[in-house]
Design a protein around this motif. Structure first.
Motif, mmCIF file in Angstrom:
data_model
loop_
_atom_site.group_PDB
_atom_site.id
_atom_site.type_symbol
_atom_site.label_atom_id
_atom_site.label_comp_id
_atom_site.label_asym_id
_atom_site.label_seq_id
_atom_site.Cartn_x
_atom_site.Cartn_y
_atom_site.Cartn_z
ATOM 1 N N GLU A 1 -5.594 -4.664 0.688
ATOM 2 C CA GLU A 1 -5.176 -5.550 -0.396
ATOM 3 C C GLU A 1 -5.016 -6.984 0.105
ATOM 4 O O GLU A 1 -5.359 -7.947 -0.595
ATOM 5 N N SER B 1 1.074 5.851 -0.420
ATOM 6 C CA SER B 1 0.411 7.149 -0.401
ATOM 7 C C SER B 1 1.468 8.214 -0.632
ATOM 8 O O SER B 1 2.533 8.184 -0.007
ATOM 9 N N GLY C 1 0.848 -1.181 0.000
ATOM 10 C CA GLY C 1 0.000 0.000 0.000
ATOM 11 C C GLY C 1 0.879 1.224 0.000
ATOM 12 O O GLY C 1 1.963 1.221 0.596
ATOM 13 N N GLN D 1 -1.895 5.577 6.337
ATOM 14 C CA GLN D 1 -2.685 5.417 5.119
ATOM 15 C C GLN D 1 -2.106 4.319 4.224
ATOM 16 O O GLN D 1 -2.848 3.492 3.671
ATOM 17 N N ARG E 1 -3.979 0.622 3.362
ATOM 18 C CA ARG E 1 -4.186 0.167 1.983
ATOM 19 C C ARG E 1 -3.564 -1.214 1.762
ATOM 20 O O ARG E 1 -4.100 -2.028 1.007
#
Length: 378
Positions: free
Chosen positions: A73, A30, A28, A65, A69
């Motif tokens: 997933e 960001s 993940g 964040q 994520r």
């Protein structure tokens, strides 16, 4: 579809012994911009020194964040857990990318299950952790972005004319290290943990300040005394080391750390400089570094005594030069004898302690240098 995993053969073997099989690699990310407000606030805070809260918050939010994520997933891949979780940041076209990566594991019996845990431990460490009785719950971290500050630098600069500890610097460094640890512990408590194991400490520069981050695995041991519900145990021992300690009847209590920042002093500094032109011992540096080391170790001895420890083990020391000053940091794990703990297995399998070797080795830079040199010699 083939499973795409980051787990090695040794990790897979160890996880198989615990009824787990490899799942897919998950990530993940960001990308954040610091923004004008954060930069201005950080600049003002730099004058006084200490934590730069605006930067701390931005980094924390970005890491969270990216982590969430990755978790999302993992759920799409039907992961039972995630191992080897990392939280990194990278510069990207003037912005910062936050990146979390891990490898899913599944139940070997094929039974579908919700995502149950995430851990910073790799497959081998996870085996050791579970076999020592610590069930993983969640990857946790605590971070602090800090600056010594212009004000602290001026005061420190004046005091550096004399030989001895620069208390302002020592206080800033000790505060940030303990604050990062406390934030990680609070996150673990919120997850229902009574222990944080496998702690790693990372210090890195970030936009004119430094970030200290501690990562670990919030865990739960069913046989720990009730007092650790409110004050979870913490340890920076590797999970392999932890297994050995538990098997010998020791309870991990607390990660202890102490930092001391000293100045050689203007007069002693000149003497050391002149002596460096000739061969032989520089007594001024010898005695100063000895004193700093003893002081830092004394700090963790006092902290360990305060929690009733029998020993402090796995002590590591780190020395850094800070513009003419010397920072010495000591870190270890306080332990005490406790008859109620034992490991599931009587010995670790060899696969749990084998170090994986790199099988991709690139010497491109050296090769190009050799070719260029060869052409020049033609």
């Amino acid at each position: 579809m083939p499973v795409m995993t980051g787990l090695s053969g040794n990790e897979m073997f160890c996880l198989h012994l615990k009824g787990l099989s490899p799942g897919d690699l998950v990530l993940g990310n960001s990308v954040y911009s610091m923004g004008l407000l954060g930069s201005v606030g950080a600049g003002l805070r730099n004058i006084a020194g200490g934590e730069v809260s605006q930067v701390t918050q931005v980094i924390h939010d970005g890491r969270i964040q990216a982590y969430e994520r990755m978790i999302a997933e993992a759920r799409t891949h039907r992961g039972f857990g995630i191992t080897s979780v990392t939280s990194d940041l990278k510069s990207f076209r003037g912005s910062i990318e936050f990146l979390s990566i891990g490898s899913c594991v599944r139940r070997a019996d094929g039974v579908a299950s919700d995502l149950s845990f995430s851990t910073s431990s790799d497959g081998q460490e996870l085996y050791c952790q579970i076999d020592a009785g610590f069930a993983p719950i969640k990857f946790v971290f605590g971070n602090v972005a800090y600056s010594i500050g212009v004000g602290g630098g001026i005061i420190g600069g004046l005091k550096s004319l004399a030989r001895g500890e620069i208390k302002q610097f020592s206080d800033v460094f000790n505060h940030t290290r303990h604050l990062a640890l406390a934030r990680m512990v609070n996150e673990a408590k919120a997850a229902g943990a009574n222990a944080v194991v496998g702690i790693q400490t990372i210090v890195m520069p970030f936009r004119g300040v430094h970030e200290m981050m501690m990562t670990g695995t919030a865990s739960r041991h069913a046989d720990l005394p009730k007092e650790y519900e409110a004050n979870p145990i913490t340890s920076d021992l590797t999970c392999e080391e932890m297994w050995n300690v538990v098997s010998m009847g020791f309870l991990l209590i607390k990660q202890v750390l102490g930092t001391a920042v000293y100045s050689l002093g203007f007069v002693a500094g000149l003497a050391a400089l002149f002596k460096s032109f000739s061969r032989g011992e520089v007594n001024e540096l010898t005695t100063l570094i000895y004193e700093v080391r003893e002081h830092a170790i004394g700090l963790i001895r006092d902290e360990a005594s305060g929690v009733g420890a029998d020993d402090v083990i796995g002590i590591k020391t780190h020395v850094h030069e800070l513009g003419g000053l010397i920072e010495f940091m000591a870190i270890g794990t306080a332990v005490k004898r406790f008859a109620g703990l034992k490991t599931v297995s009587s010995a670790l399998p060899p696969q749990a302690i084998i170090q994986d070797k790199d099988t991709w080795i690139s010497h491109e830079q050296g090769l190009f240098a050799t070719v260029k040199s060869g052409k020049e010699n033609e």
